[in-house]
Design an enzyme around this catalytic site. Sequence first.
Site: not given
Length: 427
Positions: A373, A316
């Site tokens: 996710d 991320h």
Amino acid sequence: MNKATVTLTDNRSGQSYEYDIMDGTRGPSVVDLRSFFADTGMFTYDPGYTSTASCSSQITFIDGAKGELRYRGIPIEKLATEHSYLETCYLLLNGELPSKEALQDFDLELRHRAYIHENLRLLFDAFPNNAHPMATLSATITALASFHKEHLTLDNDADYHTMASRLLAKMPTIAAFAYRHSLGIPFIQPDIDLSFTKNFLTMMRAYPGGKMHLGPNGHEEIKEVEVRALDTIFTLHADHEQNASTTVVRGVASTGAHPYVAISSGIAALWGRAHGGANESVIAQLEMIGSVENVEKYIARAKDPDDDFRLMGFGHRVYKNFDPRAKILKTLQDELKEELQLDSRLMEIAGKIEEIALRDEYFVSRNLYPNIDFYTGIILTALQIPKNMFTPIFVIGRTVGWITQWIEFKKDPQSKIARPRQLYTGA
Ligand code: SDX
């Protein structure tokens, strides 16, 4: 007290330039470089905006080092466990959680606005059955702008509220219609007696005529545990600062286009597998890996600089610690394992990936942790939601964040059209 500043010196000329440091209420300060080009004749260079704040905002705050996420100052852990998605929508849009009466009014308004114009429904017929629901969703939201031209000029809070509520209410209906079109089965209209999330699951799963699946013990109604799980997933996806799709939404807002085409652009941007499309890719990847024995091989591929294989659901730009949303989903997954008969094989493979990656120097040195996710897909699969609907689920959750960011941009007196410059290296 004199202002905090930074001084930049061009060592070619010895010329120095001073810029103000601006402090926020949380997180890193910023250097105000708005006059940098006028002062120096040079641009700052930051492809991908790794060190650039594109705006000031009061909506969402992320602390990447601590793995912290707050909507309007309230920690995501509190919202995801103690409040509904509709309460979170109200909080993001209005800056405070709703009273019982305000929530009731908001809920009722969204139920009434969940229907779409019959002409808009005809648009679905233009798509091939195998169209990805994200394509249908993005196109239909653009078309929705044609049915509400009045939202091109919004000059009071009541108009902003109507524009936002209309979009929030219709997004699940359009997403469910896109799904049913992809199966070639008749659409199920919204049911005004159902809550936001139960209504969506019903529009997805009911048989033509609206009846649920008829099993040996009668109609298999949608379980409350399923509604709560999906409601939590919507809350976890509601907003996330200036991510790629929100940056696109603000960029389209800056040109003065219709709010619904800005959201449609956000849907398009979210579809990419580096962003919201990752949730669909995670499950496809777990299925491709196929067994715990194959995990090591794919971890090696993810580490190989010459192999463009990436571990989907890992890494991320902001979180250099666990994504707090991933933590909440992991707990939810463990809670639901029995009740929803989660796919234990996929969970086992995901668990093995996490176990190996979190102690492997390649991932640790790059602060690569599971992101939101990595966990959504296994729960959504158990809710009988197919992979190609995972990113549309992300869209339903994120619509409130996009529209709140859009409104904040429109109300910010410092907003300007987005027009970056470049380092020219051509002929
Ligand atoms: C979302 O921004 C948001 O807030 C997004 C989001 C939201 O709510 O809006 O949180 C939702 O989009 C989550 C992210 C979903 N995407 C994925 O899971 C796809 C896989 N992850 C990546 O492609 C990547 O990690 C990104 C896109 C998420 C972040 O990319 P960055 O910040 O530009 O990082 P990078 O590509 O520069 O990677 C840094 C290093 C590189 O190695 P080196 O060049 O230093 O040797 O880490 C490596 C990368 O190769 N790396 C990975 C990896 N992610 C980064 N290596 C293997 N597998 C991965 N998943």
